[in-house]
Design a protein around this motif. Structure first.
Motif, PDB file in Angstrom:
ATOM      1  N   LEU A   4       0.834  -1.198   0.000  1.00  0.00           N
ATOM      2  CA  LEU A   4       0.000   0.000   0.000  1.00  0.00           C
ATOM      3  C   LEU A   4       0.868   1.247   0.000  1.00  0.00           C
ATOM      4  CD1 LEU A   4       0.023   1.106   3.222  1.00  0.00           C
ATOM      5  CD2 LEU A   4      -1.366  -0.918   3.453  1.00  0.00           C
ATOM      6  N   VAL A   5       0.220   2.356  -0.311  1.00  0.00           N
ATOM      7  CA  VAL A   5       0.863   3.664  -0.258  1.00  0.00           C
ATOM      8  C   VAL A   5       0.093   4.488   0.758  1.00  0.00           C
ATOM      9  CG1 VAL A   5       1.291   5.800  -1.534  1.00  0.00           C
ATOM     10  CG2 VAL A   5       1.738   3.591  -2.617  1.00  0.00           C
ATOM     11  N   LEU A   6       0.830   5.158   1.644  1.00  0.00           N
ATOM     12  CA  LEU A   6       0.225   6.020   2.653  1.00  0.00           C
ATOM     13  C   LEU A   6       0.719   7.446   2.468  1.00  0.00           C
ATOM     14  CD1 LEU A   6       0.646   3.798   5.830  1.00  0.00           C
ATOM     15  CD2 LEU A   6      -1.448   4.205   4.559  1.00  0.00           C
ATOM     16  N   LEU A   7      -0.202   8.384   2.570  1.00  0.00           N
ATOM     17  CA  LEU A   7       0.137   9.804   2.515  1.00  0.00           C
ATOM     18  C   LEU A   7      -0.254  10.426   3.842  1.00  0.00           C
ATOM     19  CD1 LEU A   7      -1.397  10.711  -0.974  1.00  0.00           C
ATOM     20  CD2 LEU A   7       0.892   9.847  -0.484  1.00  0.00           C
ATOM     21  N   THR A   8       0.649  11.211   4.421  1.00  0.00           N
ATOM     22  CA  THR A   8       0.310  11.957   5.631  1.00  0.00           C
ATOM     23  C   THR A   8       0.235  13.438   5.268  1.00  0.00           C
ATOM     24  OG1 THR A   8       2.609  12.228   6.337  1.00  0.00           O
ATOM     25  CG2 THR A   8       1.430  10.268   7.143  1.00  0.00           C
ATOM     26  N   PHE A   9      -0.456  14.191   6.106  1.00  0.00           N
ATOM     27  CA  PHE A   9      -0.723  15.597   5.821  1.00  0.00           C
ATOM     28  C   PHE A   9      -0.443  16.441   7.055  1.00  0.00           C
ATOM     29  CE2 PHE A   9      -3.218  12.925   3.086  1.00  0.00           C
ATOM     30  CZ  PHE A   9      -3.002  13.475   1.842  1.00  0.00           C
ATOM     31  N   PRO A  10      -0.231  17.746   6.864  1.00  0.00           N
ATOM     32  CA  PRO A  10       0.083  18.611   7.997  1.00  0.00           C
ATOM     33  C   PRO A  10      -1.101  18.844   8.939  1.00  0.00           C
ATOM     34  CG  PRO A  10      -0.006  19.889   5.970  1.00  0.00           C
ATOM     35  CD  PRO A  10      -0.134  18.452   5.584  1.00  0.00           C
ATOM     36  N   SER A  11      -2.319  18.536   8.485  1.00  0.00           N
ATOM     37  CA  SER A  11      -3.482  18.726   9.359  1.00  0.00           C
ATOM     38  C   SER A  11      -4.626  17.820   8.911  1.00  0.00           C
ATOM     39  CB  SER A  11      -3.960  20.185   9.324  1.00  0.00           C
ATOM     40  OG  SER A  11      -4.548  20.475   8.072  1.00  0.00           O
ATOM     41  N   THR A  12      -5.580  17.630   9.800  1.00  0.00           N
ATOM     42  CA  THR A  12      -6.778  16.843   9.496  1.00  0.00           C
ATOM     43  C   THR A  12      -7.544  17.468   8.340  1.00  0.00           C
ATOM     44  OG1 THR A  12      -6.908  16.103  11.779  1.00  0.00           O
ATOM     45  CG2 THR A  12      -8.918  15.929  10.480  1.00  0.00           C
ATOM     46  N   PHE A  13      -7.566  18.786   8.273  1.00  0.00           N
ATOM     47  CA  PHE A  13      -8.259  19.498   7.206  1.00  0.00           C
ATOM     48  C   PHE A  13      -7.767  19.022   5.838  1.00  0.00           C
ATOM     49  CE2 PHE A  13      -8.122  23.071   4.188  1.00  0.00           C
ATOM     50  CZ  PHE A  13      -9.477  23.332   4.051  1.00  0.00           C
ATOM     51  N   TYR A  14      -6.442  18.964   5.646  1.00  0.00           N
ATOM     52  CA  TYR A  14      -5.887  18.542   4.367  1.00  0.00           C
ATOM     53  C   TYR A  14      -6.130  17.055   4.113  1.00  0.00           C
ATOM     54  CZ  TYR A  14      -3.765  23.068   3.702  1.00  0.00           C
ATOM     55  OH  TYR A  14      -3.575  24.410   3.512  1.00  0.00           O
ATOM     56  N   ALA A  15      -6.096  16.241   5.149  1.00  0.00           N
ATOM     57  CA  ALA A  15      -6.379  14.817   4.976  1.00  0.00           C
ATOM     58  C   ALA A  15      -7.811  14.608   4.493  1.00  0.00           C
ATOM     59  CB  ALA A  15      -6.147  14.077   6.292  1.00  0.00           C
ATOM     60  N   LEU A  16      -8.751  15.325   5.073  1.00  0.00           N
ATOM     61  CA  LEU A  16     -10.152  15.211   4.664  1.00  0.00           C
ATOM     62  C   LEU A  16     -10.348  15.706   3.230  1.00  0.00           C
ATOM     63  CD1 LEU A  16     -11.853  16.386   7.964  1.00  0.00           C
ATOM     64  CD2 LEU A  16     -11.901  14.076   7.005  1.00  0.00           C
ATOM     65  N   ARG A  17      -9.701  16.806   2.872  1.00  0.00           N
ATOM     66  CA  ARG A  17      -9.787  17.315   1.494  1.00  0.00           C
ATOM     67  C   ARG A  17      -9.183  16.321   0.509  1.00  0.00           C
ATOM     68  NH1 ARG A  17      -7.414  22.804   0.341  1.00  0.00           N
ATOM     69  NH2 ARG A  17      -8.232  22.297  -1.701  1.00  0.00           N
ATOM     70  N   ALA A  18      -8.066  15.721   0.883  1.00  0.00           N
ATOM     71  CA  ALA A  18      -7.403  14.757   0.003  1.00  0.00           C
ATOM     72  C   ALA A  18      -8.300  13.549  -0.246  1.00  0.00           C
ATOM     73  CB  ALA A  18      -6.076  14.316   0.614  1.00  0.00           C
ATOM     74  N   GLU A  19      -8.930  13.050   0.793  1.00  0.00           N
ATOM     75  CA  GLU A  19      -9.834  11.910   0.631  1.00  0.00           C
ATOM     76  C   GLU A  19     -10.979  12.267  -0.322  1.00  0.00           C
ATOM     77  OE1 GLU A  19     -12.086   8.724   3.471  1.00  0.00           O
ATOM     78  OE2 GLU A  19     -12.498  10.848   3.857  1.00  0.00           O
ATOM     79  N   LYS A  20     -11.519  13.457  -0.168  1.00  0.00           N
ATOM     80  CA  LYS A  20     -12.627  13.896  -1.020  1.00  0.00           C
ATOM     81  C   LYS A  20     -12.198  13.985  -2.486  1.00  0.00           C
ATOM     82  CE  LYS A  20     -16.151  17.463  -1.333  1.00  0.00           C
ATOM     83  NZ  LYS A  20     -16.715  18.659  -0.713  1.00  0.00           N
ATOM     84  N   VAL A  21     -11.012  14.527  -2.746  1.00  0.00           N
ATOM     85  CA  VAL A  21     -10.502  14.655  -4.120  1.00  0.00           C
ATOM     86  C   VAL A  21     -10.287  13.268  -4.733  1.00  0.00           C
ATOM     87  CG1 VAL A  21      -8.490  15.354  -5.496  1.00  0.00           C
ATOM     88  CG2 VAL A  21      -9.475  16.925  -3.823  1.00  0.00           C
ATOM     89  N   VAL A  22      -9.643  12.391  -3.999  1.00  0.00           N
ATOM     90  CA  VAL A  22      -9.315  11.058  -4.507  1.00  0.00           C
ATOM     91  C   VAL A  22     -10.588  10.251  -4.777  1.00  0.00           C
ATOM     92  CG1 VAL A  22      -8.251   8.857  -3.847  1.00  0.00           C
ATOM     93  CG2 VAL A  22      -6.998  10.981  -3.529  1.00  0.00           C
ATOM     94  N   GLN A  23     -11.482  10.216  -3.820  1.00  0.00           N
ATOM     95  CA  GLN A  23     -12.713   9.459  -4.006  1.00  0.00           C
ATOM     96  C   GLN A  23     -13.609  10.092  -5.064  1.00  0.00           C
ATOM     97  OE1 GLN A  23     -14.419   8.936  -0.100  1.00  0.00           O
ATOM     98  NE2 GLN A  23     -13.035   7.262   0.393  1.00  0.00           N
ATOM     99  N   GLY A  24     -13.583  11.411  -5.170  1.00  0.00           N
ATOM    100  CA  GLY A  24     -14.362  12.102  -6.190  1.00  0.00           C
ATOM    101  C   GLY A  24     -13.920  11.755  -7.601  1.00  0.00           C
ATOM    102  N   ALA A  25     -12.666  11.348  -7.741  1.00  0.00           N
ATOM    103  CA  ALA A  25     -12.133  10.946  -9.042  1.00  0.00           C
ATOM    104  C   ALA A  25     -12.345   9.454  -9.299  1.00  0.00           C
ATOM    105  CB  ALA A  25     -10.650  11.281  -9.120  1.00  0.00           C
ATOM    106  N   GLY A  26     -13.022   8.784  -8.381  1.00  0.00           N
ATOM    107  CA  GLY A  26     -13.293   7.359  -8.554  1.00  0.00           C
ATOM    108  C   GLY A  26     -12.158   6.445  -8.144  1.00  0.00           C
ATOM    109  N   LEU A  27     -11.171   6.977  -7.435  1.00  0.00           N
ATOM    110  CA  LEU A  27     -10.045   6.164  -6.966  1.00  0.00           C
ATOM    111  C   LEU A  27     -10.343   5.617  -5.576  1.00  0.00           C
ATOM    112  CD1 LEU A  27      -7.122   8.497  -8.061  1.00  0.00           C
ATOM    113  CD2 LEU A  27      -8.076   6.556  -9.290  1.00  0.00           C
ATOM    114  N   ARG A  28      -9.689   4.500  -5.266  1.00  0.00           N
ATOM    115  CA  ARG A  28      -9.854   3.911  -3.938  1.00  0.00           C
ATOM    116  C   ARG A  28      -8.876   4.560  -2.971  1.00  0.00           C
ATOM    117  NH1 ARG A  28      -9.023  -1.894  -6.300  1.00  0.00           N
ATOM    118  NH2 ARG A  28      -7.530  -0.557  -7.301  1.00  0.00           N
ATOM    119  N   GLY A  29      -9.397   5.242  -2.021  1.00  0.00           N
ATOM    120  CA  GLY A  29      -8.577   5.874  -0.998  1.00  0.00           C
ATOM    121  C   GLY A  29      -9.410   5.993   0.260  1.00  0.00           C
ATOM    122  N   ARG A  30      -8.780   5.722   1.401  1.00  0.00           N
ATOM    123  CA  ARG A  30      -9.527   5.844   2.652  1.00  0.00           C
ATOM    124  C   ARG A  30      -8.614   6.372   3.739  1.00  0.00           C
ATOM    125  NH1 ARG A  30      -9.707   1.044   6.387  1.00  0.00           N
ATOM    126  NH2 ARG A  30      -7.840  -0.124   5.889  1.00  0.00           N
TER     127      ARG A  30
END
Length: 87
Positions: A4-30
Motif C-alpha cells: 500500500l501507499v500512505l500519505l500523511t498531511f500537515p493537518s486533518t483538514f488537508y487529509a479530509l480534502r485529500a480523501e474527497k478529491v481522490v474518491q471524487g475521481a473514482g479512486l480507492r482511498g480511505r
C-alpha cells in the motif's frame, strides 16, 4: 502481504480534502489513523492502492494539496513492514 501507499498531511483538514478529491475521481482511498511506524503523533493518513497512487498524487498536486510524507509499505497483520519513502 498487502502493498500500500500512505500519505500523511500537515493537518486533518488537508487529509479530509485529500480523501474527497481522490474518491471524487473514482479512486480507492480511505483515511486511517497514522500508523505508529510512521509517527508517534495523532493524525490521519490516506491509504491508497499502489496502482492508483500516481494518479492520486497528480490530482492532489493539481488541487494544491501537498502531502507531508509519501510512503510505500507492506502490511502484515496489524504492522507495516518494508517502509520506504516515495520522493
Amino acid at each position: 502481504m498487502n502493498e500500500l501507499v500512505l500519505l500523511t498531511f500537515p493537518s486533518t483538514f488537508y487529509a479530509l480534502r485529500a480523501e474527497k478529491v481522490v474518491q471524487g475521481a473514482g479512486l480507492r482511498g480511505r483515511l486511517i489513523p497514522v500508523p505508529r511506524e510512521l509517527s508517534s503523533l495523532c493524525g490521519l493518513a490516506l491509504e491508497l492502492d499502489p496502482a492508483e497512487a500516481g494518479r492520486a498524487l497528480y490530482l492532489l498536486q493539481a488541487t494544491g494539496i501537498v502531502p507531508e510524507r509519501k510512503v510505500r509499505a507492506v502490511k502484515e497483520g496489524p504492522c507495516l513492514k518494508n517502509i520506504s519513502d516515495i520522493l
